[in-house]
Design a protein around this motif. Structure first.
Motif, PDB file in Angstrom:
ATOM      1  N   UNK A   2       0.839  -1.198   0.000  1.00 15.22           N
ATOM      2  CA  UNK A   2       0.000   0.000   0.000  1.00 15.22           C
ATOM      3  C   UNK A   2       0.872   1.246   0.000  1.00 15.22           C
ATOM      4  N   UNK A   3       0.389   2.272  -0.698  1.00 10.45           N
ATOM      5  CA  UNK A   3       1.088   3.544  -0.719  1.00 10.45           C
ATOM      6  C   UNK A   3       0.741   4.359   0.514  1.00 10.45           C
ATOM      7  N   UNK A   4       1.284   5.525   0.535  1.00 13.27           N
ATOM      8  CA  UNK A   4       1.003   6.433   1.644  1.00 13.27           C
ATOM      9  C   UNK A   4      -0.484   6.785   1.657  1.00 13.27           C
ATOM     10  N   UNK A   5      -1.131   6.794   2.821  1.00  8.44           N
ATOM     11  CA  UNK A   5      -2.560   7.137   2.858  1.00  8.44           C
ATOM     12  C   UNK A   5      -2.777   8.578   2.393  1.00  8.44           C
ATOM     13  N   UNK A   6      -3.901   8.792   1.711  1.00 11.67           N
ATOM     14  CA  UNK A   6      -4.222  10.135   1.221  1.00 11.67           C
ATOM     15  C   UNK A   6      -4.587  11.044   2.378  1.00 11.67           C
ATOM     16  N   UNK A   7      -4.153  12.252   2.294  1.00 12.86           N
ATOM     17  CA  UNK A   7      -4.477  13.275   3.289  1.00 12.86           C
ATOM     18  C   UNK A   7      -5.935  13.670   3.089  1.00 12.86           C
ATOM     19  N   UNK A   8      -6.801  13.408   4.063  1.00 13.21           N
ATOM     20  CA  UNK A   8      -8.235  13.632   3.861  1.00 13.21           C
ATOM     21  C   UNK A   8      -8.619  15.090   3.605  1.00 13.21           C
ATOM     22  N   UNK A   9      -7.831  16.023   4.078  1.00 11.85           N
ATOM     23  CA  UNK A   9      -8.230  17.413   3.839  1.00 11.85           C
ATOM     24  C   UNK A   9      -7.354  18.105   2.795  1.00 11.85           C
ATOM     25  N   UNK A  11      -7.541  18.112  -0.544  1.00  7.94           N
ATOM     26  CA  UNK A  11      -8.305  18.811  -1.575  1.00  7.94           C
ATOM     27  C   UNK A  11      -8.880  20.123  -1.035  1.00  7.94           C
ATOM     28  N   UNK A  12      -9.361  20.101   0.197  1.00  6.22           N
ATOM     29  CA  UNK A  12      -9.890  21.323   0.817  1.00  6.22           C
ATOM     30  C   UNK A  12      -8.795  22.383   0.924  1.00  6.22           C
ATOM     31  N   UNK A  13      -7.580  21.970   1.335  1.00  8.72           N
ATOM     32  CA  UNK A  13      -6.468  22.912   1.442  1.00  8.72           C
ATOM     33  C   UNK A  13      -6.077  23.464   0.079  1.00  8.72           C
ATOM     34  N   UNK A  14      -6.075  22.605  -0.932  1.00  5.79           N
ATOM     35  CA  UNK A  14      -5.704  23.055  -2.277  1.00  5.79           C
ATOM     36  C   UNK A  14      -6.727  24.055  -2.818  1.00  5.79           C
ATOM     37  N   UNK A  15      -8.008  23.775  -2.610  1.00  5.54           N
ATOM     38  CA  UNK A  15      -9.043  24.711  -3.066  1.00  5.54           C
ATOM     39  C   UNK A  15      -8.964  26.029  -2.302  1.00  5.54           C
ATOM     40  N   UNK A  16      -8.696  25.950  -1.008  1.00  4.23           N
ATOM     41  CA  UNK A  16      -8.555  27.171  -0.203  1.00  4.23           C
ATOM     42  C   UNK A  16      -7.345  27.985  -0.675  1.00  4.23           C
ATOM     43  N   UNK A  17      -6.263  27.291  -0.995  1.00  5.47           N
ATOM     44  CA  UNK A  17      -5.073  27.979  -1.501  1.00  5.47           C
ATOM     45  C   UNK A  17      -5.360  28.640  -2.847  1.00  5.47           C
ATOM     46  N   UNK A  18      -6.061  27.915  -3.718  1.00  2.59           N
ATOM     47  CA  UNK A  18      -6.407  28.499  -5.027  1.00  2.59           C
ATOM     48  C   UNK A  18      -7.289  29.726  -4.837  1.00  2.59           C
ATOM     49  N   UNK A  19      -8.265  29.653  -3.953  1.00  2.28           N
ATOM     50  CA  UNK A  19      -9.147  30.802  -3.691  1.00  2.28           C
ATOM     51  C   UNK A  19      -8.346  31.976  -3.137  1.00  2.28           C
ATOM     52  N   UNK A  20      -7.454  31.700  -2.212  1.00  2.10           N
ATOM     53  CA  UNK A  20      -6.633  32.758  -1.621  1.00  2.10           C
ATOM     54  C   UNK A  20      -5.782  33.453  -2.681  1.00  2.10           C
ATOM     55  N   UNK A  28      -4.872  35.528 -13.768  1.00  2.00           N
ATOM     56  CA  UNK A  28      -3.790  35.470 -14.752  1.00  2.00           C
ATOM     57  C   UNK A  28      -2.453  35.055 -14.154  1.00  2.00           C
ATOM     58  N   UNK A  29      -2.149  35.479 -12.930  1.00  2.00           N
ATOM     59  CA  UNK A  29      -0.844  35.161 -12.343  1.00  2.00           C
ATOM     60  C   UNK A  29      -0.858  33.901 -11.485  1.00  2.00           C
ATOM     61  N   UNK A  30      -2.020  33.351 -11.218  1.00  4.92           N
ATOM     62  CA  UNK A  30      -2.127  32.132 -10.414  1.00  4.92           C
ATOM     63  C   UNK A  30      -1.531  30.950 -11.172  1.00  4.92           C
ATOM     64  N   UNK A  31      -0.731  30.151 -10.488  1.00  2.00           N
ATOM     65  CA  UNK A  31      -0.187  28.939 -11.094  1.00  2.00           C
ATOM     66  C   UNK A  31      -0.493  27.743 -10.188  1.00  2.00           C
ATOM     67  N   UNK A  32      -0.499  26.572 -10.791  1.00  2.00           N
ATOM     68  CA  UNK A  32      -0.734  25.354 -10.011  1.00  2.00           C
ATOM     69  C   UNK A  32       0.404  25.117  -9.017  1.00  2.00           C
ATOM     70  N   UNK A  33       1.602  25.514  -9.373  1.00  2.00           N
ATOM     71  CA  UNK A  33       2.742  25.386  -8.460  1.00  2.00           C
ATOM     72  C   UNK A  33       2.553  26.271  -7.235  1.00  2.00           C
ATOM     73  N   UNK A  34       2.077  27.502  -7.441  1.00  2.48           N
ATOM     74  CA  UNK A  34       1.806  28.390  -6.307  1.00  2.48           C
ATOM     75  C   UNK A  34       0.741  27.804  -5.392  1.00  2.48           C
ATOM     76  N   UNK A  44       2.491  17.563  -7.749  1.00  2.49           N
ATOM     77  CA  UNK A  44       1.787  16.389  -8.272  1.00  2.49           C
ATOM     78  C   UNK A  44       0.428  16.200  -7.604  1.00  2.49           C
ATOM     79  N   UNK A  45       0.287  16.658  -6.344  1.00  9.35           N
ATOM     80  CA  UNK A  45      -1.014  16.579  -5.668  1.00  9.35           C
ATOM     81  C   UNK A  45      -2.051  17.413  -6.414  1.00  9.35           C
TER      82      UNK A  45
END
Length: 191
Positions: A2-9, A11-20, A28-34, A44-45
């Motif tokens: 088995x691989x490393x267990x997925x972090x349950x939150x 996706x929530x953190x990524x969406x919050x980061x994108x919103x921020x 225009x300046x937002x990147x997936x790396x940021x 990769x997440x």
């Protein structure tokens, strides 16, 4: 093994980061790396969940955009005004300028386009409900073209904000709601 267990939150953190990032820097300046960096995640997440910036931002909007209230004031006129107030709150946000870039990217990303349309339909549901109630109360004789009704309310706000670069004042919002009400009820053209 088995691989490393997925972090349950994660996706929530990524969406919050994108919103921020969207609200602070714009689309225009937002990147997936940021987004990954802000969420304390790996690039990769982000790429495993979203194939494009447009799709990520659409999901962030769906998650974080202030909702359009479901209001039943007993009158179509005041229901429309409440709906317009909620739209104006979004269209008055500084990050809205970046929406033009997102809309351009949607042309090239079918999945993001479908997600964006789904979000827009969900945000328009309170208007559909208000018009349905108005038909039942007899304020409107026949169900109107619901897309046109939404366009009559949101179109002027978008145009004034993005093209006219003007504020959405209470008097302007009153005029938009009043004009839409007159068209929907057949009581004439606003003067």
């Amino acid at each position: 093994m088995a691989g490393r267990p997925r972090d349950p939150d994660l996706e929530r953190r990524l969406l919050a980061a994108a919103w921020s990032l969207l609200t602070s820097q714009g689309y225009d300046t937002l990147t997936l790396t940021q987004v990954a960096t802000r969420a304390k995640a790996h690039r990769t997440d982000v790429y495993r969940r979203w194939s494009s910036k447009a799709r990520l931002v659409t999901d962030a909007l769906a998650e974080h955009l202030p909702p359009v209230s479901e209001v039943d004031t007993g009158s179509l006129r005041t229901d429309l005004r409440a709906f317009v107030d909620d739209l104006a709150a979004s269209w008055s946000s500084p990050w809205i300028d970046g929406l033009v870039g997102l809309l351009a990217d949607l042309r090239h990303d079918a999945d993001a386009d479908i997600a964006f349309r789904t979000m827009a339909e969900r945000r328009g549901q309170p208007l559909v409900n208000a018009i349905t109630r108005a038909v039942r109360r007899g304020e409107i004789r026949a169900a109107p073209d619901l897309f046109l009704a939404g366009d009559l309310l949101e179109g002027p706000l978008m145009h004034r904000r993005l093209f006219g670069r003007q504020p959405l004042t209470p008097d302007y919002l009153d005029a938009v709601a009043q004009s839409a009400h007159r068209m929907l009820t057949g009581t004439g053209v606003a003067t």
